[in-house]
Write a protein that holds these residues in place. Structure first.
Motif, PDB file in Angstrom:
ATOM      1  N   ILE A  11      47.049  41.889  36.213  1.00 22.81           N
ATOM      2  CA  ILE A  11      47.326  41.708  34.791  1.00 22.81           C
ATOM      3  C   ILE A  11      47.636  43.046  34.129  1.00 22.81           C
ATOM      4  N   PHE A  59      40.676  40.312  37.657  1.00 19.70           N
ATOM      5  CA  PHE A  59      41.992  40.660  38.207  1.00 19.70           C
ATOM      6  C   PHE A  59      42.194  42.170  38.138  1.00 19.70           C
ATOM      7  N   ARG A 110      47.178  31.893  31.731  1.00 19.63           N
ATOM      8  CA  ARG A 110      48.237  32.151  32.712  1.00 19.63           C
ATOM      9  C   ARG A 110      47.665  32.226  34.131  1.00 19.63           C
ATOM     10  N   GLY A 111      46.464  32.765  34.264  1.00 19.92           N
ATOM     11  CA  GLY A 111      45.819  32.797  35.568  1.00 19.92           C
ATOM     12  C   GLY A 111      45.600  31.393  36.107  1.00 19.92           C
ATOM     13  N   ASN A 157      46.396  37.500  44.631  1.00 19.23           N
ATOM     14  CA  ASN A 157      47.772  37.952  44.405  1.00 19.23           C
ATOM     15  C   ASN A 157      48.111  38.124  42.926  1.00 19.23           C
ATOM     16  N   ILE A 158      47.110  38.072  42.050  1.00 17.49           N
ATOM     17  CA  ILE A 158      47.357  38.148  40.609  1.00 17.49           C
ATOM     18  C   ILE A 158      46.833  39.468  40.052  1.00 17.49           C
ATOM     19  N   ARG A 208      44.531  33.726  44.027  1.00 11.45           N
ATOM     20  CA  ARG A 208      43.861  34.591  43.058  1.00 11.45           C
ATOM     21  C   ARG A 208      44.020  36.071  43.417  1.00 11.45           C
ATOM     22  N   CYS A 233      52.335  40.594  38.913  1.00  7.97           N
ATOM     23  CA  CYS A 233      51.677  41.164  37.744  1.00  7.97           C
ATOM     24  C   CYS A 233      52.119  40.388  36.513  1.00  7.97           C
ATOM     25  N   LEU A 234      51.148  39.829  35.798  1.00  8.59           N
ATOM     26  CA  LEU A 234      51.393  39.074  34.575  1.00  8.59           C
ATOM     27  C   LEU A 234      51.163  39.996  33.387  1.00  8.59           C
ATOM     28  N   CYS A 267      48.863  29.924  37.248  1.00  9.65           N
ATOM     29  CA  CYS A 267      49.264  30.476  38.545  1.00  9.65           C
ATOM     30  C   CYS A 267      48.494  29.812  39.684  1.00  9.65           C
ATOM     31  N   ILE A 321      49.602  29.991  43.522  1.00  5.31           N
ATOM     32  CA  ILE A 321      49.502  31.439  43.709  1.00  5.31           C
ATOM     33  C   ILE A 321      48.035  31.783  43.969  1.00  5.31           C
TER      34      ILE A 321
END
Length: 282
Positions: free
Chosen positions: A186, A214, A170-171, A183-184, A181, A139-140, A174, A179
């Motif tokens: 926000i 996301f 940031r996506g 697995n992301i 997609r 989680c960003l 990643c 990483i």
């Protein structure tokens, strides 16, 4: 449809889920010191899971405004025993490690954590590389500044567009690091470098973040935005937190990060029941 996956388990995000907060710290803004002892932290984990939490977020370093940093060894000593306890006793529950340190991320995942929740959005040196190698959901979160100074004088051209641009950047970072997609997640970071107006604009326009593709993790529980609006101490913000989480769920939030799991589950139960029916104007 979004779904969290790791090597052992999967978690559907078709309807909002509750993530219970356990701060194993002496100085967190809401429950600092209450669960810094291992036995009390374990009891709290059991309680939150019994009340309906599908995820437990374990943090060993406070990120409240003005908070001081803690050493790597101190943070590890706080979080690893609790992660091992929850993983051994509640194997179907997802465990999130709330940290910005890549060394803590790695050791927490090795101890049984399932995902990373980073208020600095993997911007610490080597954090991106470690998260990519671990191949777990991350989680960003958006934060303007650092916990020490983030509430000094937050400014934006347009808070929605600025935060969205941050997540787009940031996506991409990643994805470039390896990483996946899927697995992301926000988190717009309520209270992290935002004024009262910024926070409520984010809440009112939350659905605009869906265009990024996301899942949304939302942390509104007992936040100072409610205290400033209503002149309420942190211990008197439950009703406002529930109202905020209801609005977030209605706007399509996938995970609600809260202190008060039982009460939030009640809100979601009412919302889910009501959404089975459509009202037609005759």
């Amino acid at each position: 449809m979004f779904e969290l996956k790791n090597k052992q388990k999967a978690l559907s995000l078709t309807s909002p889920l509750v993530m219970g907060i356990i701060n194993v710290t002496p100085d967190s803004f809401s429950d600092g010191g209450r669960f810094s002892q291992f036995e009390k932290a374990c009891q709290q984990a059991d309680k939150l899971i019994k009340e309906g939490a599908k995820l437990i977020d374990v943090g060993g370093e406070s990120t409240r405004p003005g908070a001081d940093e803690v050493s790597l060894q101190e943070e590890l000593a706080r979080v690893i025993p609790l992660i091992e306890y929850v993983q051994n006793k509640h194997q179907d529950i997802w465990i999130s490690i709330d940290t910005s340190k890549p060394e803590v991320m790695e050791q927490a995942i090795m101890a049984g954590a399932d995902m990373i929740n980073d208020v600095r959005a993997l911007q610490m040196p080597n954090a991106l590389e470690v998260a990519a190698r671990l191949q777990v959901p991350v989680c960003l979160m958006h934060m303007q500044g650092e916990p020490k100074n983030m509430q000094a004088s937050p400014k934006y051209q347009d808070v929605i567009q600025d935060v969205k641009a941050f997540f787009e950047a940031r996506g991409q970072a990643c994805l470039k690091a390896g990483i996946k997609r899927e697995n992301i997640l926000i988190d717009p970071g309520f209270g992290f470098g935002k004024s009262l107006g910024h926070n409520f604009e984010l809440l009112g326009r939350l659905s605009e973040f869906h265009v990024l593709g996301f899942p949304l993790l939302i942390g509104l529980s007992r936040k100072s935005m409610f205290g400033h609006l209503l002149d309420r101490d942190v211990s008197e913000r439950l009703s406002a937190s529930l109202a905020g989480n209801l609005l977030a769920a209605q706007a399509g939030a996938h995970i609600l990060r809260v202190h008060d799991v039982l009460e939030t589950q009640d809100v979601l139960s009412v919302l889910n029941e009501s959404q089975q029916f459509k009202f037609v104007n005759n």
